[in-house]
Structures are given as structure tokens and as C-alpha cells.
Write an enzyme that holds these catalytic residues in place. Structure first.
Site, mmCIF file in Angstrom:
data_model
loop_
_atom_site.group_PDB
_atom_site.id
_atom_site.type_symbol
_atom_site.label_atom_id
_atom_site.label_comp_id
_atom_site.label_asym_id
_atom_site.label_seq_id
_atom_site.Cartn_x
_atom_site.Cartn_y
_atom_site.Cartn_z
ATOM 1 N N SER A 96 0.833 -1.216 0.000
ATOM 2 C CA SER A 96 0.000 0.000 0.000
ATOM 3 C C SER A 96 0.867 1.266 0.000
ATOM 4 C CB SER A 96 -0.970 0.007 1.182
ATOM 5 O OG SER A 96 -0.306 -0.219 2.399
ATOM 6 N N HIS B 5 -1.654 -8.949 1.750
ATOM 7 C CA HIS B 5 -1.386 -7.699 2.478
ATOM 8 C C HIS B 5 -2.509 -7.490 3.497
ATOM 9 C CE1 HIS B 5 0.270 -3.888 3.384
ATOM 10 N NE2 HIS B 5 -0.124 -3.168 2.348
ATOM 11 N N HIS C 210 7.247 -13.171 9.832
ATOM 12 C CA HIS C 210 7.310 -11.849 9.208
ATOM 13 C C HIS C 210 8.512 -11.779 8.276
ATOM 14 C CE1 HIS C 210 7.208 -7.476 8.744
ATOM 15 N NE2 HIS C 210 5.936 -7.600 9.091
ATOM 16 N N ARG D 284 3.328 -4.250 17.420
ATOM 17 C CA ARG D 284 1.927 -3.901 17.134
ATOM 18 C C ARG D 284 1.018 -5.015 17.649
ATOM 19 N NH1 ARG D 284 2.198 -3.204 10.826
ATOM 20 N NH2 ARG D 284 3.224 -5.207 11.154
ATOM 21 N N ASP E 179 -1.297 -9.207 12.710
ATOM 22 C CA ASP E 179 -2.592 -9.747 12.316
ATOM 23 C C ASP E 179 -3.094 -10.863 13.229
ATOM 24 O OD1 ASP E 179 -2.854 -8.059 10.121
ATOM 25 O OD2 ASP E 179 -1.592 -9.349 8.891
HETATM 26 N N1 HAX Z 1 3.557 -20.958 9.234
HETATM 27 C C1 HAX Z 1 4.165 -21.917 8.503
HETATM 28 N N2 HAX Z 1 5.274 -21.734 7.786
HETATM 29 C C2 HAX Z 1 5.822 -20.531 7.836
HETATM 30 C C3 HAX Z 1 5.283 -19.480 8.599
HETATM 31 C C4 HAX Z 1 4.091 -19.733 9.309
HETATM 32 N N3 HAX Z 1 3.469 -18.791 10.031
HETATM 33 N N4 HAX Z 1 6.056 -18.382 8.451
HETATM 34 C C5 HAX Z 1 7.047 -18.733 7.609
HETATM 35 N N5 HAX Z 1 6.917 -20.048 7.230
HETATM 36 C C6 HAX Z 1 7.693 -20.782 6.272
HETATM 37 C C7 HAX Z 1 7.559 -20.123 4.908
HETATM 38 O O1 HAX Z 1 6.350 -20.529 4.268
HETATM 39 C C8 HAX Z 1 8.795 -20.597 4.205
HETATM 40 O O2 HAX Z 1 8.570 -21.917 3.777
HETATM 41 P P1 HAX Z 1 9.191 -22.461 2.381
HETATM 42 O O3 HAX Z 1 10.659 -22.377 2.569
HETATM 43 O O4 HAX Z 1 8.649 -23.832 2.286
HETATM 44 O O5 HAX Z 1 8.687 -21.524 1.320
HETATM 45 C C9 HAX Z 1 9.824 -20.626 5.330
HETATM 46 O O6 HAX Z 1 9.062 -20.670 6.553
HETATM 47 C C10 HAX Z 1 10.713 -19.386 5.355
HETATM 48 O O7 HAX Z 1 9.894 -18.215 5.365
HETATM 49 P P2 HAX Z 1 10.400 -16.852 6.016
HETATM 50 O O8 HAX Z 1 11.608 -16.398 5.263
HETATM 51 O O9 HAX Z 1 10.523 -17.029 7.475
HETATM 52 O O10 HAX Z 1 9.178 -15.892 5.768
HETATM 53 P P3 HAX Z 1 8.811 -15.025 4.465
HETATM 54 O O11 HAX Z 1 9.560 -13.754 4.531
HETATM 55 O O12 HAX Z 1 8.985 -15.837 3.228
HETATM 56 O O13 HAX Z 1 7.260 -14.805 4.659
HETATM 57 C C11 HAX Z 1 5.262 -14.330 5.865
HETATM 58 C C12 HAX Z 1 6.744 -13.975 5.676
HETATM 59 C C13 HAX Z 1 4.600 -13.325 6.804
HETATM 60 C C14 HAX Z 1 4.534 -14.258 4.492
HETATM 61 C C15 HAX Z 1 5.176 -15.765 6.447
HETATM 62 O O14 HAX Z 1 5.776 -15.770 7.722
HETATM 63 C C16 HAX Z 1 3.770 -16.298 6.510
HETATM 64 O O15 HAX Z 1 3.262 -16.844 5.527
HETATM 65 N N6 HAX Z 1 3.080 -16.124 7.684
HETATM 66 C C17 HAX Z 1 1.711 -16.506 7.840
HETATM 67 C C18 HAX Z 1 0.758 -15.512 7.147
HETATM 68 C C19 HAX Z 1 0.726 -14.161 7.871
HETATM 69 O O16 HAX Z 1 0.736 -14.090 9.086
HETATM 70 N N7 HAX Z 1 0.654 -13.049 7.089
HETATM 71 C C20 HAX Z 1 0.577 -11.688 7.664
HETATM 72 C C21 HAX Z 1 1.906 -10.994 7.683
HETATM 73 C C22 HAX Z 1 1.828 -9.664 8.408
HETATM 74 C C23 HAX Z 1 1.833 -8.509 7.469
HETATM 75 O O17 HAX Z 1 2.886 -8.105 6.981
HETATM 76 N N8 HAX Z 1 0.641 -7.972 7.170
HETATM 77 O O18 HAX Z 1 0.486 -6.886 6.304
#
Ligand code: HAX
Length: 432
Positions: A240, A270, A316, A325, A371
Site C-alpha cells: 500500500s 497484504h 514476518h 503492534r 494480524d
Molecule cells: N507458518 C508456517 N510456515 C511458515 C510461517 C508460518 N506462520 N512463516 C514462515 N513459514 C515458512 C515459509 O512458508 C517458508 O517456507 P518455504 O521455505 O517452504 O517456502 C519458510 O518458513 C521461510 O519463510 P520466512 O523467510 O521465514 O518468511 P517469508 O519472509 O517468506 O514470509 C510471511 C513472511 C509473513 C509471508 C510468512 O511468515 C507467513 O506466511 N506467515 C503466515 C501468514 C501471515 O501471518 N501473514 C501476515 C503478515 C503480516 C503482514 O505483513 N501484514 O500486512
């Protein structure tokens, strides 16, 4: 207007600082870009500048250099309230200093003065199909304000680039003043009595919003103040904020740019993520007919991971500690309704999930993010319509991105236009 005067007084020094940096060190290399980063969403490429906020991997968000606990402690609060004036936070983001209570109230008064929403906005929203997503209504409503943009008018008349920030600030005040009313109208239109909310100049932004949403509860006014403050800004690389910056760099006015930013916020990766988190918590409640035992929750979390799904609300891309937060909202829930069933599940997840994720060993950050709890808190106060949560996020996000927009114009930031390469070119680079 107070924000105008405060920004105006600082501008010569800021402009000199930036000019000096560019003239004396414009060629200094800040970092490199790898092929993985180019294909990987430019993750961690250091290519943007903002002085409004910074996400420290070990401390979380800093607004104008101050951590969240400090911001919540030092911003002035309405009498008898737990959480600060949203107008005070806007002052901090725009000006860079903590306001006095009088200064925060000046921003609040400016908002009240500009809060009238023209009838055509409500008419357009009423005419949209009933099943339109609240974010589509929100984005549309913002565009219907564009005809009133001072920036667009002054630009068309012809004005110096150095002065563009002034009508941009006027537009920022116009937009932020009306967003609470528009969001509450969308809520009423879709889910409640369809009444047109009106802004009470005797109440602050937070208390007004609670009233217009139909939640007659002082505690909810505090929660929503906290919510808007927490969601205001998270540096400039998120979808955003970056959209706002990119569209604004073409000198589109704030209404065009913010509507575009909201279209990005509407995406599931997002702003929509908080919906998934609440759905996950509610799924646990349904499956176990209430709060599970710790053993049941551990098993459920492991099953989720084993089936290749993520645990929403945890992890994250930048942070490596619990998101402050999240911590602030968790504290709010713990103080006000520790025995709420959904919140009890959130608390149990807080105890169990980090260990489960650590054991799995994939996530770089096993801690909760913003979140993980926000939806459960809204739910407690009767805002149970998940689809609406991203609109709340949008109202908060407006504070940060409009402050960035005004400063981008004030410092003459140019059109954003990175260079693209083809896959063949990258293959050639790889081949050396
Ligand atoms: N549950 C399961 N697996 C997870 C995880 C979780 N909560 N968080 C990270 N992982 C996994 C990733 O899927 C990734 O797996 P692969 O290697 O198989 O692809 C591995 O751990 C490494 O990921 P990372 O480097 O630690 O995290 P990223 O930077 O790639 O992704 C995310 C960050 C927030 C997208 C990720 O932690 C996630 O999917 N979390 C759950 C969804 C979530 O909470 N989203 C809201 C984020 C908050 C935000 O910014 N909102 O705007």
C-alpha cells in the site's frame, strides 16, 4: 493550519540536507541487487527513502525514530482515555515531533471542520451492487472525492514544483477528515441500519469512529485509536505504501494515489491477512467446541504445518521478534477481556505456536505479527464482519501514506522509474 506552519518552518533545512547529500555523495553505492532479489519481489533491496517510519528487525516499527511503546506513552490522550489522540499521531508523522495536547487538538479540530462528506459520495456507494466488497466501495468513495482536489486544480493552473506540497497537504487533510465517516457509512450500508453517519465536533477521531460504527463503548474508542495508530505506517516498501508513492510520483493527486494504494491493500497477501487469522482462530473454536487443551492445539498446529499450510498471524518478512503492534493489542485484550473465548485461544496460540514453528525449523521468525490478534479484538466489540477489517486497516494506513506523500512533494521526489531487464539479459549476466 498548524501542520502547514510546522512543515514550512523545517523545509529549508531538509531541502539543504538532501541537496548536500546528493551533490556530495550522489555516486555512493548503497547496495547490490541479486538475480534472486529481482525475481523475488525485490525483497530487502534498499532503494526507497522515508523519514516517517522505519521497521527495525529487532524492535519493530519506529515512528519518526520512536518505538511503539514510547509513542503510545508520549502522545497526548483525551481526558479519561487510555489511548492517544489519532490527531496527535498524525502530527508526529507529519511534523516529526511529539505534539502538545493543544497541538493534537488543533489537528483534531481541522479534521472536524473538514469532515462533511458530499452527498454524491453516499449516492455512488448506494448505487453500487449490494454484494460489492467493502474495499471496492472504499476505493470508489475515495475516487469520488477527487473532483475536489486542490492539488489537481493548482497543478492545472500552473505552480512551482517547490510549492506542490501545500495543496498536497490540503488534500491530505480533506481526505483523512472524511475517511472515518466514509468507512462507517460503508459499514452501516452493508451490515447495519444504512444510516448516514455524522461527525461530532465535540469528540475526537477515535470516539467519533466508535459512535459512527454504532459501538457505544468507551473501550472500543480506545481500541480503535490504538488500531489506527498501529496500522498507520510500516516504512515504504509494503504494497500500500509503495503504491501510494509510485502513483504519487507521477503527480497524480492524493485521491488517485490513495485509491490505488487501497486496491493493493485489498490483496490477500497484504491487508486481507487479518481475516485469515481470525478465520483460523474461529476454526479452532469450532473444531474443539471452545478453547482446546494445549495438547490439542499443539497437535492441530502440527497438522496444519504437515498439510503444507501456514499458521496465519505468525512469521514476518522483516521482523525477528514479536511484532510490537501485536504486543500492544495483546496487552489491550488481556487487560480488558482475558476470558473472551476467542481471545483465550489467541493467548494459547501465543504460548504454543512459536515453539511449534521453531521445532519445524522453517520460519525465520516464529513470533506473532500484527494480524494474529487484531480481528479477535474487533470481534469482541461486535464488529464481526471479516470483510470489513481491511477498511479499518485502510483508514489507519491513510495517516502514514499521506504524510509520506506530502513530504515526497516537499522534497521534490521525482517520477519513480526503475529499469527492467529480460530473462535473457539476466542469463547473460549469470554467464559472466
Ligand atoms: N507458518 C508456517 N510456515 C511458515 C510461517 C508460518 N506462520 N512463516 C514462515 N513459514 C515458512 C515459509 O512458508 C517458508 O517456507 P518455504 O521455505 O517452504 O517456502 C519458510 O518458513 C521461510 O519463510 P520466512 O523467510 O521465514 O518468511 P517469508 O519472509 O517468506 O514470509 C510471511 C513472511 C509473513 C509471508 C510468512 O511468515 C507467513 O506466511 N506467515 C503466515 C501468514 C501471515 O501471518 N501473514 C501476515 C503478515 C503480516 C503482514 O505483513 N501484514 O500486512
Amino acid at each position: 493550519m498548524i501542520l502547514h506552519d510546522k512543515i514550512s518552518a523545517q523545509l529549508p533545512e531538509w531541502r539543504e540536507r538532501v541537496t548536500k547529500l546528493l551533490e556530495e555523495h550522489g555516486d555512493k553505492v548503497v547496495g547490490e541487487v541479486t538475480i534472486s532479489q529481482i525475481y523475488g519481489g525485490m525483497r530487502a533491496v534498499r532503494a526507497l527513502v522515508t523519514d516517517i517510519s522505519f521497521v527495525d528487525p529487532n524492535e519493530g516499527i519506529r515512528f519518526r525514530g520512536h518505538t511503539l511503546p514510547v509513542v503510545l506513552e508520549r502522545l497526548p490522550k483525551p481526558d479519561g482515555a487510555e489511548m492517544p489522540y489519532v490527531g496527535g499521531l498524525y502530527y508526529l508523522l507529519m511534523v516529526g515531533d511529539f505534539p502538545t495536547k493543544e497541538q493534537a487538538l488543533e489537528v483534531e479540530a481541522e479534521w472536524a471542520k473538514n469532515s462533511h462528506v458530499p452527498d454524491h459520495v453516499f449516492k455512488v456507494l448506494r448505487d453500487m451492487p449490494k454484494d460489492t466488497h467493502p474495499m471496492a466501495l472504499f476505493s470508489q468513495a475515495i475516487l469520488t472525492l477527487q473532483n475536489d482536489s486542490k492539488f489537481a486544480k493548482r497543478y492545472a493552473e500552473g505552480m512551482s514544483k517547490m510549492d506542490l506540497w501545500e495543496p498536497a497537504l490540503d488534500d491530505a487533510m480533506t481526505l483523512t477528515s472524511k475517511l472515518g465517516v466514509i468507512a462507517a457509512f460503508i459499514y452501516q450500508l452493508k451490515y447495519r441500519a444504512k444510516a448516514e453517519p455524522s461527525y461530532d465536533p465535540n469528540l475526537d477521531f477515535g470516539a467519533n469512529f466508535a459512535k459512527m460504527m454504532g459501538v457505544d463503548d468507551k473501550e472500543y474508542a480506545d481500541l480503535i485509536r490504538l488500531y489506527f495508530i498501529l496500522h498507520s505506517d510500516h516504512e515504504s516498501g509494503n504494497v500500500s505504501a509503495h503504491t501510494m508513492h509510485l502513483v504519487g510520483s507521477s503527480l497524480s493527486d492524493i485521491f488517485f494515489a490513495f485509491s490505488a494504494a487501497m486496491n493493493g491493500l485489498a490483496g490477500p497477501l497484504h491487508g486481507l491477512a487479518n481475516q485469515n487469522c481470525l478465520a483460523f482462530v474461529m476454526g479452532i473454536k469450532d473444531k474443539f467446541n471452545g478453547v482446546p487443551t494445549k495438547e490439542q492445539l499443539t497437535e492441530y498446529a502440527n497438522e496444519t504445518l504437515d498439510s503444507g499450510r501456514v499458521i496465519p498471524g505468525y512469521g514476518h518478512a522483516v521482523l525477528r521478534v514479536p511484532d510490537p503492534r501485536y504486543t500492544a493489542q495483546f496487552k489491550f485484550g488481556k487487560e480488558h477481556f482475558p476470558n473472551d473465548e476467542l481471545f483465550m485461544i489467541v493467548q494459547m496460540m501465543d504460548e504454543i505456536i512459536p515453539a511449534v514453528l521453531k521445532e519445524q525449523g522453517k520460519a525465520k521468525n516464529p513470533w506473532p505479527n500484527v494480524d494474529a490478534v487484531s480481528g479477535s479484538l474487533q470481534y469482541h466489540y461486535g464488529i464481526t464482519e471479516f470483510d470489513f477489517y481491511t477498511v479499518l486497516f485502510g483508514v489507519g494506513r491513510a495517516l502514514g501514506v499521506t504524510a509520506n506523500y506530502v513530504w515526497a512533494r516537499a522534497l521534490g521526489q521525482p517520477l519513480e522509474r526503475p529499469k527492467s531487464l529480460t530473462t535473457k539479459m539476466l542469463e547473460d549476466i549469470a554467464a559472466g
